[in-house]
Design a protein around this motif. Structure first.
Motif, PDB file in Angstrom:
ATOM      1  N   PHE A 149       0.793  -1.305   0.076  1.00 50.26           N
ATOM      2  CA  PHE A 149      -0.108  -0.021  -0.144  1.00 50.26           C
ATOM      3  C   PHE A 149       1.078   1.046   0.052  1.00 50.26           C
ATOM      4  O   PHE A 149       0.382   2.381  -0.586  1.00 50.26           O
ATOM      5  N   GLY A 150       2.013   1.193   0.641  1.00 49.78           N
ATOM      6  CA  GLY A 150       2.892   2.445   0.558  1.00 49.78           C
ATOM      7  C   GLY A 150       2.745   3.462   1.638  1.00 49.78           C
ATOM      8  O   GLY A 150       3.377   4.325   1.783  1.00 49.78           O
ATOM      9  N   GLU A 151       1.914   2.931   2.523  1.00 48.13           N
ATOM     10  CA  GLU A 151       1.690   3.794   3.741  1.00 48.13           C
ATOM     11  C   GLU A 151       1.627   3.010   4.874  1.00 48.13           C
ATOM     12  O   GLU A 151       0.878   1.793   5.037  1.00 48.13           O
ATOM     13  N   ASP A 152       1.974   3.481   6.239  1.00 50.38           N
ATOM     14  CA  ASP A 152       1.732   2.755   7.464  1.00 50.38           C
ATOM     15  C   ASP A 152       0.492   3.408   8.179  1.00 50.38           C
ATOM     16  O   ASP A 152       0.722   4.387   8.542  1.00 50.38           O
ATOM     17  N   LEU A 153      -0.538   2.728   8.257  1.00 51.68           N
ATOM     18  CA  LEU A 153      -1.778   3.055   8.731  1.00 51.68           C
ATOM     19  C   LEU A 153      -2.085   2.615  10.294  1.00 51.68           C
ATOM     20  O   LEU A 153      -2.725   3.467  10.754  1.00 51.68           O
ATOM     21  N   ASP A 154      -1.276   1.611  10.691  1.00 61.05           N
ATOM     22  CA  ASP A 154      -1.714   1.263  11.865  1.00 61.05           C
ATOM     23  C   ASP A 154      -0.565   1.647  12.920  1.00 61.05           C
ATOM     24  O   ASP A 154      -0.461   0.942  14.240  1.00 61.05           O
ATOM     25  N   GLY A 155       0.193   2.386  12.363  1.00 61.47           N
ATOM     26  CA  GLY A 155       1.357   2.667  13.637  1.00 61.47           C
ATOM     27  C   GLY A 155       2.582   1.733  13.977  1.00 61.47           C
ATOM     28  O   GLY A 155       3.263   1.971  14.908  1.00 61.47           O
ATOM     29  N   ASP A 156       2.611   0.815  13.088  1.00 64.11           N
ATOM     30  CA  ASP A 156       3.653  -0.212  13.558  1.00 64.11           C
ATOM     31  C   ASP A 156       5.098  -0.258  12.821  1.00 64.11           C
ATOM     32  O   ASP A 156       6.012  -0.956  13.056  1.00 64.11           O
ATOM     33  N   GLY A 157       5.054   0.967  11.849  1.00 58.16           N
ATOM     34  CA  GLY A 157       6.307   0.969  11.031  1.00 58.16           C
ATOM     35  C   GLY A 157       6.327   0.477   9.818  1.00 58.16           C
ATOM     36  O   GLY A 157       7.363   0.303   8.981  1.00 58.16           O
ATOM     37  N   ILE A 158       5.318  -0.685   9.550  1.00 54.62           N
ATOM     38  CA  ILE A 158       5.244  -1.313   8.309  1.00 54.62           C
ATOM     39  C   ILE A 158       4.371  -0.946   7.612  1.00 54.62           C
ATOM     40  O   ILE A 158       3.160  -0.750   7.999  1.00 54.62           O
ATOM     41  N   PRO A 159       4.634  -0.716   6.038  1.00 55.07           N
ATOM     42  CA  PRO A 159       3.286  -0.563   5.325  1.00 55.07           C
ATOM     43  C   PRO A 159       2.439  -1.518   5.092  1.00 55.07           C
ATOM     44  O   PRO A 159       2.799  -2.800   5.277  1.00 55.07           O
ATOM     45  N   GLU A 160       1.074  -1.293   5.133  1.00 55.32           N
ATOM     46  CA  GLU A 160      -0.145  -2.236   4.937  1.00 55.32           C
ATOM     47  C   GLU A 160       0.077  -2.785   3.672  1.00 55.32           C
ATOM     48  O   GLU A 160       0.495  -2.565   2.835  1.00 55.32           O
ATOM     49  N   THR A 161      -0.763  -3.819   3.419  1.00 58.61           N
ATOM     50  CA  THR A 161      -1.058  -4.716   2.274  1.00 58.61           C
ATOM     51  C   THR A 161      -2.245  -4.318   1.696  1.00 58.61           C
ATOM     52  O   THR A 161      -3.382  -4.449   2.166  1.00 58.61           O
ATOM     53  N   LEU A 162      -2.378  -3.906   0.500  1.00 57.30           N
ATOM     54  CA  LEU A 162      -3.652  -3.702  -0.375  1.00 57.30           C
ATOM     55  C   LEU A 162      -3.929  -4.904  -0.976  1.00 57.30           C
ATOM     56  O   LEU A 162      -3.235  -5.386  -1.562  1.00 57.30           O
ATOM     57  N   THR A 163      -5.318  -5.179  -0.808  1.00 58.62           N
ATOM     58  CA  THR A 163      -5.565  -6.676  -1.319  1.00 58.62           C
ATOM     59  C   THR A 163      -6.587  -6.433  -2.250  1.00 58.62           C
ATOM     60  O   THR A 163      -7.018  -7.233  -3.353  1.00 58.62           O
ATOM     61  N   ARG A 164      -7.389  -5.140  -2.236  1.00 57.63           N
ATOM     62  CA  ARG A 164      -8.569  -5.359  -3.501  1.00 57.63           C
ATOM     63  C   ARG A 164      -8.537  -3.714  -3.663  1.00 57.63           C
ATOM     64  O   ARG A 164      -8.553  -2.703  -2.867  1.00 57.63           O
ATOM     65  N   LEU A 165      -8.542  -3.184  -4.989  1.00 57.27           N
ATOM     66  CA  LEU A 165      -8.916  -2.037  -5.507  1.00 57.27           C
ATOM     67  C   LEU A 165      -9.776  -2.057  -6.738  1.00 57.27           C
ATOM     68  O   LEU A 165      -9.304  -2.702  -7.779  1.00 57.27           O
ATOM     69  N   LYS A 166     -11.044  -1.609  -6.642  1.00 54.63           N
ATOM     70  CA  LYS A 166     -11.735  -1.360  -7.629  1.00 54.63           C
ATOM     71  C   LYS A 166     -12.490   0.050  -7.934  1.00 54.63           C
ATOM     72  O   LYS A 166     -12.926   0.560  -6.805  1.00 54.63           O
ATOM     73  N   ILE A 167     -12.513   0.588  -9.271  1.00 57.37           N
ATOM     74  CA  ILE A 167     -12.894   1.855  -9.399  1.00 57.37           C
ATOM     75  C   ILE A 167     -14.067   1.717 -10.629  1.00 57.37           C
ATOM     76  O   ILE A 167     -13.610   1.055 -11.655  1.00 57.37           O
ATOM     77  N   ASP A 168     -15.292   1.832 -10.472  1.00 58.92           N
ATOM     78  CA  ASP A 168     -16.080   1.943 -11.880  1.00 58.92           C
ATOM     79  C   ASP A 168     -17.017   3.126 -11.511  1.00 58.92           C
ATOM     80  O   ASP A 168     -17.167   3.910 -10.639  1.00 58.92           O
ATOM     81  N   ASN A 169     -18.012   3.429 -12.765  1.00 59.94           N
ATOM     82  CA  ASN A 169     -18.727   4.351 -12.788  1.00 59.94           C
ATOM     83  C   ASN A 169     -20.229   3.965 -13.459  1.00 59.94           C
ATOM     84  O   ASN A 169     -19.850   3.073 -14.178  1.00 59.94           O
ATOM     85  N   VAL A 170     -21.036   4.724 -13.444  1.00 55.63           N
ATOM     86  CA  VAL A 170     -22.512   4.389 -13.990  1.00 55.63           C
ATOM     87  C   VAL A 170     -22.958   5.880 -14.456  1.00 55.63           C
ATOM     88  O   VAL A 170     -22.808   6.677 -13.463  1.00 55.63           O
ATOM     89  N   VAL A 171     -23.394   5.788 -15.605  1.00 55.81           N
ATOM     90  CA  VAL A 171     -24.193   7.091 -15.838  1.00 55.81           C
ATOM     91  C   VAL A 171     -25.867   6.883 -15.512  1.00 55.81           C
ATOM     92  O   VAL A 171     -26.363   5.799 -16.310  1.00 55.81           O
ATOM     93  N   THR A 172     -26.185   7.575 -14.704  1.00 60.58           N
ATOM     94  CA  THR A 172     -27.535   7.584 -14.277  1.00 60.58           C
ATOM     95  C   THR A 172     -28.898   8.214 -14.986  1.00 60.58           C
ATOM     96  O   THR A 172     -29.925   7.886 -14.962  1.00 60.58           O
ATOM     97  N   GLY A 173     -28.324   9.209 -15.766  1.00 61.09           N
ATOM     98  CA  GLY A 173     -29.446   9.810 -16.555  1.00 61.09           C
ATOM     99  C   GLY A 173     -29.158  11.573 -16.576  1.00 61.09           C
ATOM    100  O   GLY A 173     -27.892  12.079 -16.316  1.00 61.09           O
ATOM    101  N   TYR A 174     -30.109  12.165 -16.668  1.00 58.76           N
ATOM    102  CA  TYR A 174     -30.327  13.465 -16.580  1.00 58.76           C
ATOM    103  C   TYR A 174     -31.321  14.072 -15.626  1.00 58.76           C
ATOM    104  O   TYR A 174     -32.202  13.555 -15.539  1.00 58.76           O
ATOM    105  N   GLN A 175     -30.890  15.132 -15.063  1.00 60.43           N
ATOM    106  CA  GLN A 175     -31.779  15.763 -14.013  1.00 60.43           C
ATOM    107  C   GLN A 175     -31.376  17.515 -13.864  1.00 60.43           C
ATOM    108  O   GLN A 175     -30.259  17.738 -14.063  1.00 60.43           O
ATOM    109  N   SER A 176     -32.316  17.926 -13.446  1.00 60.31           N
ATOM    110  CA  SER A 176     -32.472  19.529 -13.525  1.00 60.31           C
ATOM    111  C   SER A 176     -32.090  19.711 -11.932  1.00 60.31           C
ATOM    112  O   SER A 176     -33.008  19.164 -11.076  1.00 60.31           O
ATOM    113  N   ILE A 177     -31.385  20.573 -11.571  1.00 57.53           N
ATOM    114  CA  ILE A 177     -30.979  20.913 -10.003  1.00 57.53           C
ATOM    115  C   ILE A 177     -30.749  22.179  -9.782  1.00 57.53           C
ATOM    116  O   ILE A 177     -30.574  22.932 -10.809  1.00 57.53           O
ATOM    117  N   SER A 178     -31.187  22.922  -8.877  1.00 58.62           N
ATOM    118  CA  SER A 178     -30.755  24.078  -8.122  1.00 58.62           C
ATOM    119  C   SER A 178     -29.850  24.194  -7.168  1.00 58.62           C
ATOM    120  O   SER A 178     -29.978  23.506  -6.213  1.00 58.62           O
TER     121      SER A 178
END
Length: 871
Positions: free
Chosen positions: A364-393
């Motif tokens: 992962f490249g960062e130490d998040l739990d403070g033990d001096g060892i970078p964490e392990t990234l096991t899953r990364l997912k990025i997706d998107n969906v177009v839901t349509g059109y809407q008028s907003i103010s």
């Protein structure tokens, strides 16, 4: 995609990791089976101004009145409505130069519930630039659409696109439809749809005048004229049109100012986004966008200068918008996803794009739990969906927006204790042409494999003012610092449902306890012939029977994945409303009934409320796991849903508004429809069984057998006991529902049906389609009272109607037996093979028998058959 989402998720990850303790738990995903390959289909809506054809077309004021009832989210032209059922649609081959039909129609169909469809495979055809669908000439109006993809709506917008393309061909020597690829044609039509939708055109009094208005709007778009000239030239490059509507202005000096609110509180801060000059990143020339935070009053009104938080990097090219990351990304994210497409352009409602989907073990490249060892990234997912059109103010004005949802899922394993933390986030962009993002809504959640959970965090950014290409939009007013107020905490009040046994079918296996028992009023008698039988457009689900109707789902939308929801009259089988399209991945969804509403969840975790009387949509909630393969259960005002993907999650959702009341981590979340008793909600998976408090989600007990994994089974509850089938060792166990202590075993097979004294078990191998033997078992003593093999092909889960037990065979036969003796008292036939319980597959909605309000209802493939057995 927005580094703010990543930063918020990192904050969640850090907090959970720091509070996590004890041993970790494995993840795992639910088994889903392999979907079948569908035929080449094409389908779409058929709409006209006010839904009227020929001389019946409405006057302008009635058309505008009708537009009030059309969803603004999906309509390309405001004020269109479905044409009458039975309207004839023809499939024709057209001349590549003139667009005129080259012969008689290749096929015809008729409109049903506002839609048409053709199976091109059965006709020996494929998507083509010279195939069209058109209204038959007898309708008196001309509407055509190109059949260049799975979805091809037939309306004034599609007719305008056909006319513009053919007019351009006539004006350009040497051009024809033959110079276009199917992708070229899709880009052209999608671009026209997008420009029309962005303009917010309202239907005129007739189809012809509406087409004329659309063409006038599109002809004024020089960028569209240039695209037509390019695409209709032989030998043109296979490039896309890109951001024709300029949804993402990215010129140096462009700035936007947003008010920022958190978790429903009043806006107390602001954010300034500014486009800088081009720079280099990852070997490409990119456009930087810096994001700075400030507070009210804004700097323009004498407030403090903004503080730089982060810089994001984008490339906008002919295919859409591409992210090159941001300045605060951890090294692991940058390595796995140095670039990814945020949005494909031109965009159409329903477009989905999986930009990144990586599973493994990465630094992962960062130490998040403070033990001096970078964490392990096991899953990364990025997706998107177009839901349509809407008028907003918003403060800066009212805008017609393209709505896009961006989803991010990250799983990280802590180096200190192997706890896996999963954070999920959804950012919704509201994009106005020439303006950019005018609203952004962000939702984040986090869970850990040891049960730690953080509450949902939300933020909303609304445009206050902007300067785009030197033009000022909005007028950021001077503002005093508002006093933040806490969002009111909604109070949930249970809405009691009837206690089993029920006289209706409200869930899979009849009731929310999945006991399979129906208690009908009056004497029961099985007729010699069905009361009615209907054939629907796909494999049929278990029925819900309530309010005088039968509610079923069928597999597949015309053109591919998804399901359709029908409401049928219980007396005649005629369609009361529907089909309502339930879009989503694969051919699966599940449904439940409570208090006059149908609740449907699709494979992607989109949970919807639908009025049982009218079929009109209510609220919808996107749950934050990404694999849902078990039907929901609705009772006492709460919908319970189990999902998997990053581990598993059990959700409790308020029936009245779609708010998530609570969610709990489980290992691992697939294929177990929640089972509800008077004091608990249960789910079961390999080596794992859980009981939670129905109102608070508090853990009441948890059995762990030392393993975990996807592919659970639905449990059944009756008489203070929970009947659980464990796929890990093909064992079926009975637990005390009060304590979680195992008290006995039963024969492995389908989910049983249970009464106060007798249990009914179809003993199969557990595999789809495997035949079994039905046994009646005395529950207090566990003695087998009788056995029944029928025709040797018994595959369904049994149900009980008063004193009779009913089971189905893959031959199509349906048997009713005396529950006490096992003696056969009746048999009927469902007109098609009955399918075994599909608990580990998403190739169709789950099948199953149902009984309620005097009827026995049996799905068999595409056929639904009903017998009136009671008053």
């Amino acid at each position: 995609m927005g580094s703010r989402l990543i930063r918020c998720m990192l904050a969640i990850l850090i907090v959970i990791l720091l509070q996590a303790c004890g041993g970790g738990g494995g993840g795992g995903t639910g088994e889903t089976g392999t979907p079948t390959t569908p035929s080449v289909l094409v389908s779409g809506s058929v709409q006209a101004p006010g839904g009227q054809l020929a001389s019946l077309e409405q006057s302008n004021w009635t058309t505008r009145l009708a537009s009030m009832f059309i969803s603004a989210s999906y309509a390309d032209v405001i004020g269109l409505a479905n044409v009458p059922n039975g309207t004839v649609v023809e499939l024709v081959r057209v001349d590549a130069f003139t667009g005129g039909a080259t012969g008689a129609p290749l096929a015809t169909t008729s409109v049903s519930a506002g839609r048409y469809s053709f199976d091109l495979t059965s006709l020996g055809l494929d998507y083509s630039t010279t195939l069209q669908a058109r209204l038959a000439s007898a309708t008196g109006i001309q509407m055509r659409t190109f059949l260049n993809g799975a979805v091809a709506n037939l309306d004034p917008n599609s007719e305008a696109a056909v006319q513009l393309i053919l007019e351009s061909i006539a004006a350009m020597p040497g051009s024809s439809l033959a110079v276009l690829t199917v992708k070229d044609l899709d880009d052209l039509v999608a671009s026209m749809d997008m420009l029309t939708s962005a303009a917010g055109i309202t239907a005129d009094s007739s189809t012809a005048s509406t087409v004329s208005a659309i063409k006038s709007t599109l002809k004024a778009k020089q960028e569209l004229s240039a695209l037509l000239s390019t695409k209709l030239t032989a030998g043109h490059a296979a490039t896309g049109p890109g951001d024709l509507a300029n949804y993402f202005p990215l010129s140096p000096g462009d700035t936007w100012t947003y008010s920022v609110s958190e978790n429903g509180a009043a806006a107390a801060s602001a954010e300034v986004a500014a486009v800088g000059t081009a720079t280099q990143r990852n070997g490409a020339t990119v456009t930087p966008v810096s994001f700075s935070s400030t507070s009210f009053p804004l700097p323009s009104s004498g407030g403090p200068a903004p503080t730089l938080e982060n810089t994001e990097f984008y490339v906008k090219d002919s295919s859409g918008l591409i992210s090159y990351g941001n300045s605060t990304d951890p090294a692991g994210l940058t390595t796995l996803a140095p670039t990814f497409k945020v949005l494909k352009l031109p965009a159409k409602a329903g477009d989905t794009l999986v930009a990144v989907d990586k599973t493994g073990s990465f630094n992962f490249g960062e130490d998040l739990d403070g033990d001096g060892i970078p964490e392990t990234l096991t899953r990364l997912k990025i997706d998107n969906v177009v839901t349509g059109y809407q008028s907003i103010s918003v403060a800066a004005g009212t805008f017609r927006c393209l709505v896009v949802e961006i989803h991010l899922l990250t799983s990280i394993q802590a180096s200190s204790n192997n706890v896996t933390v999963t954070a999920t986030g959804k950012t919704t962009w509201f994009l106005a042409p020439g303006v950019g993002i005018v609203r952004q809504v962000q939702v984040t959640n986090g869970t850990a494999s040891n049960g730690a959970v953080l509450p949902q965090v939300t933020s909303q950014r609304d445009l206050v003012g902007a300067t785009i290409a030197g033009v000022t939009i909005g007028n950021p007013p001077p503002a005093a610092t508002p006093v933040p107020t806490s969002a009111p905490v909604p109070t949930f009040t249970p809405n009691p449902s009837p206690l089993p046994p029920l006289s209706q079918s409200v869930a899979y296996q009849i009731d929310y306890a999945h006991s399979g028992q129906a208690k009908l009023t009056g004497p029961i008698a099985f007729p010699s012939a069905p009361t009615w039988s209907v054939t629907l457009g796909g494999a049929v689900s278990y029925p819900l029977i309530a309010d005088g109707k039968v509610f079923v789902l069928t597999a597949g939308l015309a053109g591919g994945y998804g399901t359709q929801l029908y409401a049928l009259d219980k007396l005649s089988g005629s369609i009361v409303w529907g089909p309502v399209a339930i879009a989503g991945t694969y051919y699966w969804s599940g449904h439940a009934y409570d208090h006059g509403k149908i609740f449907v969840v699709n494979y992607d975790g989109l949970l919807k409320s639908i009025d049982a009387n009218t079929g009109l949509a209510g609220w919808s909630t996107k749950l934050d796991q990404y694999s849902f393969s078990a039907p929901p259960t609705a009772v006492n005002g709460i919908v319970y849903v189990a999902g998997s993907g990053g581990g598993g999650t059990l959700y409790a959702v308020d029936e009245s508004n779609g708010n998530v009341l609570w969610s709990k981590f489980v290992a691992n979340g697939g294929n177990s429809s929640p089972t509800v008793s008077g004091d608990g909600v249960f789910v079961s998976y390999p080596c794992q069984v859980y009981k939670f408090d129905p109102l608070t989600g508090g853990s009441l007990w948890h059995y762990s057998g030392g393993c975990s994994g996807g592919g659970g089974k639905t449990a059944a509850y009756a008489n203070g006991s929970l009947y659980v089938r464990d796929r890990s060792d093909s064992t079926a166990r009975i637990y005390s529902a009060a304590t979680g202590t195992q008290v006995s075993n039963f024969a492995y097979g389908t989910v049983p049906a249970l009464t106060a004294q007798i249990g009914f078990f179809n003993n199969t191998s557990g595999f789809v389609g495997s035949a079994g033997t039905l046994q009646g078992v005395d529950l207090p003593s566990h003695n087998v009272l009788w056995s029944f093999a029928g025709d040797g092909q018994l595959v369904s889960a049994p149900i009980v109607i008063n004193q009779y037990v009913v089971i189905g065979s893959s031959s199509g036969n349906v048997y009713a037996l005396d529950s006490a003796t096992g003696a056969q008292v009746w048999s009927g036939n469902a007109s098609a093979p009955i399918v075994g319980a599909y608990e580990q597959s998403v190739t169709q909605p789950w099948p199953g028998l149902g009984a309620g309000e005097g009827f026995l209802v049996v799905p068999a493939g595409n056929v639904l058959t009903a017998w009136r057995v009671g008053p």
